[in-house]
Design a protein around this motif. Structure first.
Motif, PDB file in Angstrom:
ATOM      1  N   ARG A  36     -68.701   4.397 -14.141  1.00 28.29           N
ATOM      2  CA  ARG A  36     -69.621   4.184 -13.022  1.00 28.29           C
ATOM      3  C   ARG A  36     -70.084   5.513 -12.433  1.00 28.29           C
ATOM      4  O   ARG A  36     -71.261   5.709 -12.169  1.00 28.29           O
ATOM      5  CB  ARG A  36     -68.947   3.366 -11.914  1.00 28.29           C
ATOM      6  CG  ARG A  36     -68.882   1.891 -12.170  1.00 28.29           C
ATOM      7  CD  ARG A  36     -68.195   1.237 -10.992  1.00 28.29           C
ATOM      8  NE  ARG A  36     -68.220  -0.202 -11.060  1.00 28.29           N
ATOM      9  CZ  ARG A  36     -67.616  -0.991 -10.186  1.00 28.29           C
ATOM     10  NH1 ARG A  36     -66.938  -0.465  -9.170  1.00 28.29           N
ATOM     11  NH2 ARG A  36     -67.681  -2.297 -10.300  1.00 28.29           N
ATOM     12  N   ALA A  37     -69.151   6.437 -12.223  1.00 34.42           N
ATOM     13  CA  ALA A  37     -69.492   7.740 -11.631  1.00 34.42           C
ATOM     14  C   ALA A  37     -70.437   8.529 -12.539  1.00 34.42           C
ATOM     15  O   ALA A  37     -71.271   9.290 -12.053  1.00 34.42           O
ATOM     16  CB  ALA A  37     -68.228   8.542 -11.358  1.00 34.42           C
ATOM     17  N   GLN A  38     -70.311   8.331 -13.854  1.00 32.10           N
ATOM     18  CA  GLN A  38     -71.163   9.030 -14.811  1.00 32.10           C
ATOM     19  C   GLN A  38     -72.450   8.251 -15.096  1.00 32.10           C
ATOM     20  O   GLN A  38     -73.256   8.688 -15.919  1.00 32.10           O
ATOM     21  CB  GLN A  38     -70.404   9.255 -16.121  1.00 32.10           C
ATOM     22  CG  GLN A  38     -69.209  10.150 -15.986  1.00 32.10           C
ATOM     23  CD  GLN A  38     -68.358  10.183 -17.261  1.00 32.10           C
ATOM     24  OE1 GLN A  38     -68.511   9.379 -18.176  1.00 32.10           O
ATOM     25  NE2 GLN A  38     -67.435  11.142 -17.299  1.00 32.10           N
ATOM     26  N   SER A  39     -72.629   7.099 -14.447  1.00 29.71           N
ATOM     27  CA  SER A  39     -73.794   6.224 -14.665  1.00 29.71           C
ATOM     28  C   SER A  39     -73.964   5.853 -16.131  1.00 29.71           C
ATOM     29  O   SER A  39     -75.080   5.773 -16.647  1.00 29.71           O
ATOM     30  CB  SER A  39     -75.074   6.872 -14.136  1.00 29.71           C
ATOM     31  OG  SER A  39     -74.968   7.095 -12.758  1.00 29.71           O
TER      32      SER A  39
ATOM     33  N   GLN B 119     -55.703  11.617  -6.867  1.00 33.31           N
ATOM     34  CA  GLN B 119     -56.034  10.205  -6.776  1.00 33.31           C
ATOM     35  C   GLN B 119     -55.383   9.469  -7.923  1.00 33.31           C
ATOM     36  O   GLN B 119     -54.942  10.072  -8.888  1.00 33.31           O
ATOM     37  CB  GLN B 119     -57.542  10.013  -6.802  1.00 33.31           C
ATOM     38  CG  GLN B 119     -58.212  10.551  -8.038  1.00 33.31           C
ATOM     39  CD  GLN B 119     -59.727  10.544  -7.907  1.00 33.31           C
ATOM     40  OE1 GLN B 119     -60.275  10.213  -6.872  1.00 33.31           O
ATOM     41  NE2 GLN B 119     -60.411  10.909  -8.973  1.00 33.31           N
TER      42      GLN B 119
ATOM     43  N   SER C 102     -55.754   7.950  -2.731  1.00 32.38           N
ATOM     44  CA  SER C 102     -56.391   9.257  -2.742  1.00 32.38           C
ATOM     45  C   SER C 102     -55.792  10.050  -1.598  1.00 32.38           C
ATOM     46  O   SER C 102     -55.813   9.611  -0.448  1.00 32.38           O
ATOM     47  CB  SER C 102     -57.903   9.102  -2.566  1.00 32.38           C
ATOM     48  OG  SER C 102     -58.521  10.349  -2.629  1.00 32.38           O
TER      49      SER C 102
ATOM     50  N   ASP D 221     -64.628  -1.811  -5.965  1.00 32.95           N
ATOM     51  CA  ASP D 221     -63.633  -0.747  -6.084  1.00 32.95           C
ATOM     52  C   ASP D 221     -63.294  -0.415  -7.536  1.00 32.95           C
ATOM     53  O   ASP D 221     -62.581   0.552  -7.795  1.00 32.95           O
ATOM     54  CB  ASP D 221     -62.349  -1.137  -5.349  1.00 32.95           C
ATOM     55  CG  ASP D 221     -62.574  -1.260  -3.853  1.00 32.95           C
ATOM     56  OD1 ASP D 221     -63.194  -0.348  -3.270  1.00 32.95           O
ATOM     57  OD2 ASP D 221     -62.143  -2.274  -3.279  1.00 32.95           O
TER      58      ASP D 221
ATOM     59  N   GLU E  73     -59.992  14.545 -10.674  1.00 30.48           N
ATOM     60  CA  GLU E  73     -61.155  14.119  -9.884  1.00 30.48           C
ATOM     61  C   GLU E  73     -62.127  13.252 -10.679  1.00 30.48           C
ATOM     62  O   GLU E  73     -62.926  12.532 -10.092  1.00 30.48           O
ATOM     63  CB  GLU E  73     -61.889  15.345  -9.306  1.00 30.48           C
ATOM     64  CG  GLU E  73     -62.538  16.257 -10.328  1.00 30.48           C
ATOM     65  CD  GLU E  73     -61.572  17.155 -11.109  1.00 30.48           C
ATOM     66  OE1 GLU E  73     -61.994  17.682 -12.157  1.00 30.48           O
ATOM     67  OE2 GLU E  73     -60.410  17.326 -10.685  1.00 30.48           O
ATOM     68  N   ALA E  74     -62.063  13.262 -12.019  1.00 30.46           N
ATOM     69  CA  ALA E  74     -62.945  12.452 -12.867  1.00 30.46           C
ATOM     70  C   ALA E  74     -62.266  11.181 -13.364  1.00 30.46           C
ATOM     71  O   ALA E  74     -62.762  10.533 -14.270  1.00 30.46           O
ATOM     72  CB  ALA E  74     -63.445  13.278 -14.044  1.00 30.46           C
ATOM     73  N   TRP E  75     -61.119  10.840 -12.783  1.00 33.30           N
ATOM     74  CA  TRP E  75     -60.359   9.646 -13.154  1.00 33.30           C
ATOM     75  C   TRP E  75     -59.789   9.724 -14.574  1.00 33.30           C
ATOM     76  O   TRP E  75     -59.597   8.713 -15.233  1.00 33.30           O
ATOM     77  CB  TRP E  75     -61.165   8.357 -12.929  1.00 33.30           C
ATOM     78  CG  TRP E  75     -61.314   8.108 -11.473  1.00 33.30           C
ATOM     79  CD1 TRP E  75     -62.395   8.428 -10.692  1.00 33.30           C
ATOM     80  CD2 TRP E  75     -60.344   7.537 -10.596  1.00 33.30           C
ATOM     81  NE1 TRP E  75     -62.150   8.092  -9.382  1.00 33.30           N
ATOM     82  CE2 TRP E  75     -60.888   7.536  -9.302  1.00 33.30           C
ATOM     83  CE3 TRP E  75     -59.052   7.026 -10.775  1.00 33.30           C
ATOM     84  CZ2 TRP E  75     -60.203   7.051  -8.196  1.00 33.30           C
ATOM     85  CZ3 TRP E  75     -58.379   6.544  -9.679  1.00 33.30           C
ATOM     86  CH2 TRP E  75     -58.956   6.560  -8.409  1.00 33.30           C
TER      87      TRP E  75
ATOM     88  N   ARG F 142     -64.071   3.218 -13.274  1.00 32.96           N
ATOM     89  CA  ARG F 142     -64.495   4.128 -12.196  1.00 32.96           C
ATOM     90  C   ARG F 142     -65.180   5.379 -12.767  1.00 32.96           C
ATOM     91  O   ARG F 142     -66.175   5.851 -12.238  1.00 32.96           O
ATOM     92  CB  ARG F 142     -63.314   4.505 -11.306  1.00 32.96           C
ATOM     93  CG  ARG F 142     -62.883   3.335 -10.410  1.00 32.96           C
ATOM     94  CD  ARG F 142     -61.743   3.718  -9.501  1.00 32.96           C
ATOM     95  NE  ARG F 142     -62.166   4.567  -8.412  1.00 32.96           N
ATOM     96  CZ  ARG F 142     -62.429   4.149  -7.176  1.00 32.96           C
ATOM     97  NH1 ARG F 142     -62.343   2.874  -6.867  1.00 32.96           N
ATOM     98  NH2 ARG F 142     -62.774   5.008  -6.243  1.00 32.96           N
ATOM     99  N   ARG F 143     -64.650   5.906 -13.869  1.00 33.19           N
ATOM    100  CA  ARG F 143     -65.239   7.102 -14.467  1.00 33.19           C
ATOM    101  C   ARG F 143     -66.627   6.796 -15.036  1.00 33.19           C
ATOM    102  O   ARG F 143     -67.584   7.549 -14.812  1.00 33.19           O
ATOM    103  CB  ARG F 143     -64.325   7.668 -15.561  1.00 33.19           C
ATOM    104  CG  ARG F 143     -64.810   8.992 -16.105  1.00 33.19           C
ATOM    105  CD  ARG F 143     -63.837   9.666 -17.059  1.00 33.19           C
ATOM    106  NE  ARG F 143     -63.557   8.852 -18.230  1.00 33.19           N
ATOM    107  CZ  ARG F 143     -62.403   8.203 -18.431  1.00 33.19           C
ATOM    108  NH1 ARG F 143     -61.420   8.275 -17.559  1.00 33.19           N
ATOM    109  NH2 ARG F 143     -62.232   7.496 -19.520  1.00 33.19           N
TER     110      ARG F 143
END
Length: 187
Positions: free
Chosen positions: A117-120, A29, A24, A168, A54-56, A114-115
């Motif tokens: 997880r970030a969006q739950s 990133q 990043s 990670d 930014e949203a992978w 990762r995306r």
């Protein structure tokens, strides 16, 4: 950057390793790494750089090296409209997809993980632009991810596996395919 997460995998289906880091910086990133393995045609070594927004979501991927007797330099791009190109040639059947799946490394599983997880999100149907290492072309690869206590259940076509994943977003155990090496080179 020294603080960027990194991992070393050992390949289980044939001799090989892959070293990867999540980066990043001011330019965005993504992932960069190097995979080495014994390919059907001889030793293979490929470096890869995947750039994401930014949203992978994949923006580009660059793959360079050698697989067996074949030299490879591939430049893959996805524009803001979701149009995919490999070495400048549009691949219309991939338009609208968000992810690249580099078939020679587990690194790119990190992007949707990762995306999600970030969006739950606990599950998702995803279509990926799959770089098929049998012929080095991009193909549509439907994928399904479902959250588990220790990682994610992954399914694509007739293949299914429960992937163990670290904090990670790196896969640490991809049954029968890849496993994380520990700090002492053991898995």
């Amino acid at each position: 950057m020294p603080g960027d997460p990194q991992i070393l995998w050992r390949r289980l289906d044939r001799p090989g390793h892959d070293a990867c880091r999540i980066r990043s910086d001011m330019n965005g990133q993504g992932l960069d790494g190097v995979a080495v393995w014994l390919d059907g045609g001889g030793p293979a070594h490929l470096s890869y750089i995947v750039t994401c927004d930014e949203a992978w979501r994949t923006r580009s991927a660059r793959i360079q090296g050698r697989a067996g007797r074949r030299d490879l330099t591939l430049s893959i791009h996805r524009d803001d409209l979701g149009i995919w190109r490999i070495s400048g040639e549009e691949v219309p059947e991939l338009n609208g997809l968000q992810d690249i799946d580099l078939g020679f490394t587990p690194a790119t599983n990190t992007l949707p993980i990762r995306r999600l997880r970030a969006q739950s999100k606990d599950s998702a149907e995803i279509g990926a632009a799959w770089l098929d290492p049998s012929d080095w072309t991009l193909k549509l690869l439907p994928q399904h991810y479902r959250r588990l206590d220790t990682g994610w259940h992954y399914a694509s076509g007739g293949f299914e596996a429960d992937l163990t994943v670290n904090a990670d977003g790196f896969v640490t155990d991809y049954p029968g395919m890849w496993i994380e090496e520990d700090a002492h080179g053991r898995s």
